[in-house]
Design a protein around this motif. Sequence first.
Motif, short mmCIF file in Angstrom:
data_model
loop_
_atom_site.label_atom_id
_atom_site.label_comp_id
_atom_site.label_asym_id
_atom_site.label_seq_id
_atom_site.Cartn_x
_atom_site.Cartn_y
_atom_site.Cartn_z
N GLY A 249 29.56 22.43 -13.98
CA GLY A 249 30.25 21.53 -13.19
C GLY A 249 30.35 21.42 -11.79
N ASP A 250 30.00 22.51 -11.40
CA ASP A 250 29.83 22.98 -9.80
C ASP A 250 28.81 22.92 -8.97
OD1 ASP A 250 32.67 23.64 -10.43
OD2 ASP A 250 32.29 25.48 -11.19
N PHE A 251 27.97 21.99 -9.30
CA PHE A 251 26.64 21.79 -8.58
C PHE A 251 27.07 21.05 -7.56
CE2 PHE A 251 23.67 22.48 -12.65
CZ PHE A 251 23.93 23.76 -12.36
N ARG A 252 27.92 21.45 -6.63
CA ARG A 252 28.28 20.70 -5.59
C ARG A 252 29.05 21.59 -4.40
NH1 ARG A 252 34.07 20.85 -6.77
NH2 ARG A 252 34.49 21.68 -8.69
N ALA A 253 29.88 21.35 -3.59
CA ALA A 253 30.38 22.06 -2.56
C ALA A 253 31.34 23.10 -3.36
CB ALA A 253 30.99 21.24 -1.37
N HIS A 254 30.89 24.31 -3.71
CA HIS A 254 31.82 24.85 -4.51
C HIS A 254 31.21 26.31 -4.38
CE1 HIS A 254 33.31 26.76 -8.26
NE2 HIS A 254 34.29 26.19 -8.15
N ALA A 255 32.00 27.51 -4.63
CA ALA A 255 31.61 28.76 -4.34
C ALA A 255 30.30 28.95 -5.29
CB ALA A 255 32.74 29.95 -4.77
N VAL A 256 30.20 28.68 -6.37
CA VAL A 256 29.11 28.87 -7.61
C VAL A 256 27.85 28.31 -6.68
CG1 VAL A 256 28.09 28.22 -9.42
CG2 VAL A 256 30.41 28.67 -9.62
N ALA A 257 27.88 27.31 -5.85
CA ALA A 257 26.68 27.04 -5.07
C ALA A 257 26.13 28.24 -4.28
CB ALA A 257 26.76 25.83 -4.65
#
Length: 607
Positions: A249-257
């Motif tokens: 759910g973090d395919f966005r401006a997020h640390a995971v990216a």
Amino acid sequence: VASVEDSIGSRPELRWIMAGNSVRELLTRATGHHRAGELDAAKALYREILAQQPDNADALHLFGLVCHQLGDHQTAVQYIRRAVEQVPDQPVLRNNLGDALHKLGDLPAAIQQLRRALELRPDYAGAHLNLGSALAESGEHEAALTHSREATRLDPERPEPWFNLGMLLMDQVMLDEAARSFRAALALRPHYPAAVNGLLYVLNLLPNADALEVAEEHRRVASVMFGSVAQSSDWPVPGGKIRIGYVSGDFRAHAVAFFFEPLLANQDLDRFETYCYSDVARADATTGRLRELAQHWREISGLSDSAVHERIRQDRIDTLVDLAGYTEHGRLGVFAGKPARCQISFIGYPNTTGLQAMDFRVVDECTAPESEGECGTEKLLRIEGGFACFRPPAHAVGMSVGRASHDGTVIFGSLHKLEKVNAQVIETWARILLSNDGSRLLIARDQLDAWHQKRLALAFESHGVSADRLELLHLCDPAQSFFEIFSRMDVLLDVFPWSGHTMACCALWMGVPVVSLRAQAHAGRMVASVLQGMGLAELVADSQEEYVRIAVELSRDQQRLSMLREGLRERVEKSPLRDEAGFAGKFEEACLSAFRETLSRVPMERR
């Protein structure tokens, strides 16, 4: 939100408003749908009632309540406010209006309505619950905690007040008590995903928690949450390319990216076919970039776990990778059903999932040495040279390295989440400051409002550090890049026991060295892994005393510090942390090895 029973069944004094058998019948049918969770059907019937009786307070309120539950808070406020005008002395209406105003972002009006609800009914647990949440968001943290505790006292058999109390306690870094509150919520509702995430998050933050006990807690929680999920076992035999799927759910401006994008950008298209299962409700520019890089993109936001499971089965995925774990947008319920033969936990959560269906978890030799054995349900999949690589955001690539100005005062810094800055961290940082009279500490975070600033100032003062040696910065401008803050510090101090991996990578890229304390689990060794890969193992401590010594010695040696800073970005670029192609190759080889191992587990007659 007040329960539907509260909203419908507790107000006989309003029934005088109803007139005519047809309206009564419509209301009975509507509330039946409402109780059953059939919100669209209930909404249509409430609308029909209002067409006949536009000033019907019951229908106005319940229509607004349905809109609130469906996420249309603006319409909810409009209709519930009209109901309040009709019947101003009903605390349930005031409570729901207050909660809708809160969700709409009008905190002062929300607090006013919720306080009025409590004036009308002081023992109203739901209003105490909602007021606590609104006050916390408005920065009145102590009052928020008071009302949240009162909600648990008045309604101890309802799990939501215990969950809310746990979140507020965690925000105030009262971690042990927060864990007890989350456990109380789960005792009342074992299948409560938000409380599960809260509890396990806090367990990773507890300074004195035992890693084996925390892993066992993950197993227990996973067993309760997912133990009844039926697992697939008839996976397709691969032919040609290996199909690898990533769920997040973090395919966005997020640390995971920061860590997933370089992997996706360097995929081996000759050997792998890549699928991304995106649980992002609101796409952004990062979502767009990732979508362009993926060979196949699947939108799963709003889909049930079973529907996502079936979608993955239809795509004939061989290896499925989780990038979220026990976080807000985690989909471990999908993984519990084993839609793919080989399932891997990677980057999004720094501990075991506790799932028997999760085959592997990505680590490296620093975060999980072979000599220590395995801790969790997964087999450890070690990546040589580091468990992740890092791509800084585009806007940070051109930013200059080093302090904007320097008067000789050494500035230590922290951009970590405040719940990671626990009492032991504060005591250790205070010792560093007291050992170097010419040093100061800059702490910046979006959570750092005036109340938290006062709390931290008092905490440091209790260790002999005066407020004038602290700079406490509230990052309240969403458009401001936190990368700019690095130009105001000389050394980033890492947190423990859950190290600040993303923040350390950003700091190092911006030319700011990091001092870290190696803790006992993967979560506490991620920064140590990065520093070791850069040839900076001398900045990693194995005790709080050594941590203080390293930071103080570095701050006192201005020449060493200056030279380290000047060459730091180049050192990052030459390290495994920025070797995107190299990491992608190692990761894919590890995935192939893991897949072959799971394939070999199947008896020959099943192939």
